[in-house]
Design an enzyme around this catalytic site. Structure first.
Site, PDB file in Angstrom:
ATOM      1  N   GLY A 167      38.114  34.450  34.425  1.00  0.00           N
ATOM      2  CA  GLY A 167      39.177  35.449  34.396  1.00  0.00           C
ATOM      3  C   GLY A 167      39.464  35.949  32.992  1.00  0.00           C
ATOM      4  O   GLY A 167      38.894  35.462  32.001  1.00  0.00           O
ATOM      5  N   ASP A 168      40.299  36.995  32.902  1.00  0.00           N
ATOM      6  CA  ASP A 168      40.729  37.571  31.628  1.00  0.00           C
ATOM      7  C   ASP A 168      39.569  38.101  30.793  1.00  0.00           C
ATOM      8  O   ASP A 168      39.592  38.064  29.562  1.00  0.00           O
ATOM      9  CB  ASP A 168      41.533  36.537  30.798  1.00  0.00           C
ATOM     10  CG  ASP A 168      42.729  36.018  31.557  1.00  0.00           C
ATOM     11  OD1 ASP A 168      43.328  36.817  32.295  1.00  0.00           O
ATOM     12  OD2 ASP A 168      43.065  34.830  31.412  1.00  0.00           O
ATOM     13  N   LYS A 228      38.976  43.013  32.612  1.00  0.00           N
ATOM     14  CA  LYS A 228      38.755  43.866  33.795  1.00  0.00           C
ATOM     15  C   LYS A 228      39.681  45.086  33.775  1.00  0.00           C
ATOM     16  O   LYS A 228      39.262  46.200  34.089  1.00  0.00           O
ATOM     17  CB  LYS A 228      38.987  43.048  35.083  1.00  0.00           C
ATOM     18  CG  LYS A 228      37.981  41.901  35.245  1.00  0.00           C
ATOM     19  CD  LYS A 228      38.303  41.036  36.446  1.00  0.00           C
ATOM     20  CE  LYS A 228      39.570  40.231  36.321  1.00  0.00           C
ATOM     21  NZ  LYS A 228      39.531  39.153  35.313  1.00  0.00           N
ATOM     22  N   GLN A 255      40.825  37.661  38.769  1.00  0.00           N
ATOM     23  CA  GLN A 255      40.291  36.343  38.402  1.00  0.00           C
ATOM     24  C   GLN A 255      38.812  36.462  38.000  1.00  0.00           C
ATOM     25  O   GLN A 255      38.391  37.523  37.576  1.00  0.00           O
ATOM     26  CB  GLN A 255      40.483  35.327  39.540  1.00  0.00           C
ATOM     27  CG  GLN A 255      41.929  34.908  39.781  1.00  0.00           C
ATOM     28  CD  GLN A 255      42.738  35.904  40.587  1.00  0.00           C
ATOM     29  OE1 GLN A 255      42.354  36.271  41.679  1.00  0.00           O
ATOM     30  NE2 GLN A 255      43.869  36.334  40.077  1.00  0.00           N
ATOM     31  N   THR A 285      48.364  36.418  30.147  1.00  0.00           N
ATOM     32  CA  THR A 285      49.250  37.553  30.400  1.00  0.00           C
ATOM     33  C   THR A 285      50.357  37.167  31.379  1.00  0.00           C
ATOM     34  O   THR A 285      51.481  37.661  31.292  1.00  0.00           O
ATOM     35  CB  THR A 285      48.432  38.720  31.017  1.00  0.00           C
ATOM     36  OG1 THR A 285      47.197  38.815  30.327  1.00  0.00           O
ATOM     37  CG2 THR A 285      49.157  40.029  30.942  1.00  0.00           C
TER      38      THR A 285
HETATM   39  P1  GDP Z   1      41.716  40.889  32.695  1.00  0.00           P
HETATM   40  O1  GDP Z   1      42.591  39.902  33.384  1.00  0.00           O
HETATM   41  O2  GDP Z   1      40.273  40.651  32.955  1.00  0.00           O
HETATM   42  O3  GDP Z   1      42.111  42.310  32.956  1.00  0.00           O
HETATM   43  O4  GDP Z   1      41.932  40.638  31.127  1.00  0.00           O
HETATM   44  P2  GDP Z   1      43.349  40.457  30.374  1.00  0.00           P
HETATM   45  O5  GDP Z   1      43.983  41.778  30.259  1.00  0.00           O
HETATM   46  O6  GDP Z   1      44.125  39.347  30.996  1.00  0.00           O
HETATM   47  O7  GDP Z   1      42.853  39.880  29.001  1.00  0.00           O
HETATM   48  C1  GDP Z   1      42.011  40.596  28.157  1.00  0.00           C
HETATM   49  C2  GDP Z   1      42.750  40.839  26.822  1.00  0.00           C
HETATM   50  O8  GDP Z   1      41.837  41.279  25.867  1.00  0.00           O
HETATM   51  C3  GDP Z   1      43.806  41.922  26.911  1.00  0.00           C
HETATM   52  O9  GDP Z   1      44.833  41.636  26.017  1.00  0.00           O
HETATM   53  C4  GDP Z   1      43.044  43.175  26.483  1.00  0.00           C
HETATM   54  O10 GDP Z   1      43.894  44.173  25.909  1.00  0.00           O
HETATM   55  C5  GDP Z   1      42.134  42.608  25.445  1.00  0.00           C
HETATM   56  N1  GDP Z   1      40.835  43.265  25.322  1.00  0.00           N
HETATM   57  C6  GDP Z   1      40.073  43.865  26.271  1.00  0.00           C
HETATM   58  N2  GDP Z   1      38.896  44.280  25.752  1.00  0.00           N
HETATM   59  C7  GDP Z   1      38.928  43.933  24.444  1.00  0.00           C
HETATM   60  C8  GDP Z   1      37.994  44.056  23.362  1.00  0.00           C
HETATM   61  O11 GDP Z   1      36.894  44.557  23.510  1.00  0.00           O
HETATM   62  N3  GDP Z   1      38.383  43.569  22.157  1.00  0.00           N
HETATM   63  C9  GDP Z   1      39.592  42.971  21.951  1.00  0.00           C
HETATM   64  N4  GDP Z   1      39.880  42.507  20.736  1.00  0.00           N
HETATM   65  N5  GDP Z   1      40.480  42.831  22.942  1.00  0.00           N
HETATM   66  C10 GDP Z   1      40.153  43.288  24.165  1.00  0.00           C
HETATM   67  P1  IMO Z   2      42.952  37.748  35.892  1.00  0.00           P
HETATM   68  O1  IMO Z   2      42.800  38.716  37.056  1.00  0.00           O
HETATM   69  C1  IMO Z   2      42.741  33.678  34.388  1.00  0.00           C
HETATM   70  C2  IMO Z   2      43.815  30.457  37.169  1.00  0.00           C
HETATM   71  C3  IMO Z   2      45.077  29.670  36.884  1.00  0.00           C
HETATM   72  C4  IMO Z   2      44.676  28.319  37.442  1.00  0.00           C
HETATM   73  C5  IMO Z   2      43.860  28.692  38.672  1.00  0.00           C
HETATM   74  C6  IMO Z   2      44.637  28.654  39.979  1.00  0.00           C
HETATM   75  O2  IMO Z   2      43.998  38.127  34.928  1.00  0.00           O
HETATM   76  O3  IMO Z   2      41.623  37.479  35.295  1.00  0.00           O
HETATM   77  P2  IMO Z   2      46.472  30.255  41.038  1.00  0.00           P
HETATM   78  O4  IMO Z   2      47.827  30.653  40.561  1.00  0.00           O
HETATM   79  O5  IMO Z   2      45.546  31.401  41.261  1.00  0.00           O
HETATM   80  O6  IMO Z   2      46.515  29.344  42.244  1.00  0.00           O
HETATM   81  O7  IMO Z   2      45.861  29.360  39.840  1.00  0.00           O
HETATM   82  O8  IMO Z   2      43.390  30.008  38.446  1.00  0.00           O
HETATM   83  N1  IMO Z   2      43.992  31.933  37.262  1.00  0.00           N
HETATM   84  C7  IMO Z   2      43.586  32.795  36.318  1.00  0.00           C
HETATM   85  N2  IMO Z   2      43.039  32.573  35.104  1.00  0.00           N
HETATM   86  N3  IMO Z   2      42.916  34.934  34.836  1.00  0.00           N
HETATM   87  C8  IMO Z   2      43.427  35.164  36.050  1.00  0.00           C
HETATM   88  O9  IMO Z   2      43.505  36.402  36.594  1.00  0.00           O
HETATM   89  C9  IMO Z   2      43.836  34.080  36.853  1.00  0.00           C
HETATM   90  N4  IMO Z   2      44.400  33.938  38.065  1.00  0.00           N
HETATM   91  C10 IMO Z   2      44.472  32.632  38.309  1.00  0.00           C
HETATM   92  O10 IMO Z   2      45.341  29.624  35.499  1.00  0.00           O
HETATM   93  O11 IMO Z   2      43.806  27.666  36.540  1.00  0.00           O
HETATM   94 MG    MG Z   3      44.107  38.566  32.961  1.00  0.00          MG
END
Ligand code: GDP
Ligand code: IMO
Ligand code: MG
Length: 429
Positions: A12-13, A16, A224, A299
């Site tokens: 995750g994170d 996306k 995720q 986040t």
């Molecule tokens: P998602 O859950 O997959 O949408 O990702 P998140 O938004 O939770 O986490 C990604 C973080 O990295 C966010 O704070 C974005 O603004 C940041 N981000 C995305 N792409 C880039 C990148 O290419 N470089 C940097 N430095 N940050 C990025």
């Molecule tokens: P995005 O879409 C990162 C993780 C939680 C925990 C496990 C189970 O932002 O990538 P839950 O509440 O789903 O039952 O928790 O999954 N988790 C994530 N980790 N990014 C996410 O979503 C997540 N959604 C759940 O931290 O380990």
């Molecule tokens: Mg995220």
């Protein structure tokens, strides 16, 4: 190609939200198909930040329609709060812009209570869930006692279903020495938001079919990541939904989603929030450097994300499970300034080399990653770059080596949180 799917290939994170927002420029519909407000997707547009949990990332664009599919578990109170928050940021959210599936399951206050209680009961062996009620809601769905958006239409039926559901959960609460929850209170709470939620309810599956017939471009937004998939992830340290691309058809009600170009999102390193295995985790200065430079804080929960090197064993696994067509590599700029960069190419497990993840949970504890070391680009930088040619040579070597190891082409490279700081190497719509 009029369908594109974006899924995470790690934990995750991966970024996306940023990539979906970028591709949404040419998309007509954006569809969430699993997960709930455990997701936290961040968009940065001309310095303005949007944090989305349930709302699809297309919501920031005037010309797109956002869909929350049946595979999503929807906290109606959280959705209303999120709509209010983005409206305050100047976005327009109306039933013309947002539709939620009539058959999506509702996260109720009891599910959040149970999520927290179960985590506490697990003690030191907890999963580190987001405590948003995701797991208990999917449990109720599979146990056939869940409440769906369409159940809000018929209040008598809603009351009966809530009573049946609470009959079950109150027995559990009693066993855990917890106070009983009154089904009537929950019923009254639901009545207070019923009309707003129903104003967005629609047959999403049929609407996507119509969009397809009208030759519209549809973008499926995963939440995720593959290693959090309930079947294919690091079970039991996973979420409670299928996060892989196979879920797009089931979770949207439109099977033709399988024809999508599937983009697997991968960070240029690896992060994980919550507990569970993480072979390439770095408990050293480099791990701290990545966390600080990458602002690796969750986040949704604000927790510190664990950081480590890129793991091709995991990303290849994700590519197989989801039949990924191309990779979007994000956060490359976070590696700027490092002398050396490592890539994990396999694992040693009890004296033997393996290149696929083990099934048994306890075996992860004995894994030793095998690394290949590449030169960094200490004297160059990638931050903000939008042209492939401008990337330092050693960085291009890192990208090529990843492509070789993963056996998938890299179609997008992201070099900052900003929407346009991106190298796009393929036309998607
Ligand atoms: P998602 O859950 O997959 O949408 O990702 P998140 O938004 O939770 O986490 C990604 C973080 O990295 C966010 O704070 C974005 O603004 C940041 N981000 C995305 N792409 C880039 C990148 O290419 N470089 C940097 N430095 N940050 C990025
Ligand atoms: P995005 O879409 C990162 C993780 C939680 C925990 C496990 C189970 O932002 O990538 P839950 O509440 O789903 O039952 O928790 O999954 N988790 C994530 N980790 N990014 C996410 O979503 C997540 N959604 C759940 O931290 O380990
Ligand atoms: Mg995220």
């Amino acid at each position: 190609m009029s369908f594109v799917t974006v899924i995470g290939t790690q934990w995750g994170d991966e970024g996306k939200g940023k990539i979906v927002d970028l591709l949404a420029e040419n998309a007509d519909c954006i569809v969430r198909f699993q997960g709930g407000n455990n997701a936290g997707h961040t968009l940065v547009i001309d310095g303005k930040t949007y944090k989305l949990n349930l709302l699809p990332s297309g919501i920031v664009r005037e010309n797109t329609k956002s869909y929350i599919g049946n595979g999503v578990v929807l906290d109606p109170f959280a959705l209303i709060a999120e709509i209010d928050a983005v409206k305050k940021q100047g976005l327009n959210v109306t039933p013309e812009k947002l539709a939620i599936s009539e058959t999506a399951h509702l996260i109720l206050p009891i599910h959040k209570i149970l999520d927290g209680l179960m985590e506490d009961v697990r003690g030191g062996k907890n999963i580190g869930t987001t405590r948003k009620g995701i797991g208990p809601t999917y449990e109720d769905k599979v146990a056939r006692r869940g409440i769906r958006v369409c159940d809000l239409h018929d209040t008598e039926n809603l009351k009966t279903r809530l009573n049946d559901m609470m009959h079950h959960h109150n027995a559990l609460l009693k066993g855990l020495d917890q106070p009983q929850i009154n089904a009537d209170d929950m019923y009254n709470e639901l009545l207070s938001i019923r009309d707003v939620i129903l104003s967005y309810a629609s047959p999403v599956s049929i609407e996507i079919e119509q969009a397809d017939k009208d030759d519209k471009n549809v973008l499926f937004e995963g939440a995720q990541g593959s290693l959090l998939d309930v079947d294919h992830g690091t079970y039991p340290f996973v979420t409670s939904s299928n996060t892989s691309a196979g879920q797009t058809g089931i979770g949207s009600g439109y099977g033709a989603a399988r024809k999508a170009h599937i983009i697997g999102l991968a960070k240029a390193y690896t992060t994980r929030v919550g507990t569970g295995p993480f072979p390439t985790e770095l408990d050293d200065d480099i791990g701290t450097y990545l966390g600080e430079k990458g602002h690796e804080f969750g986040t949704v929960t604000g927790r510190k994300r664990r950081c480590g090197w890129f793991d091709t064993v995991l990303v290849k696994h994700a590519c197989r499970v989801s039949d990924v067509d191309s990779i979007a590599l994000t956060k490359l700029d976070v590696l700027d300034g490092l002398d050396e960069i490592k890539i994990c190419t396999g694992y040693m497990l009890n004296g033997k080399m393996i290149t696929t993840p083990p099934a048994q949970t306890h075996l992860w504890d004995n894994i030793e990653p095998i690394y290949e070391t590449l030169e960094g680009w200490k004297n160059g930088a990638t931050a903000g770059i939008q042209d492939l040619e401008k990337l330092p040579d050693t960085c291009r070597k890192y990208i090529s080596r990843l492509e070789e190891l993963i056996k998938r082409p890299i179609s997008i490279i992201s070099t900052s949180p900003e929407r346009n700081d991106t190298v796009v190497l393929k036309d998607f719509f």
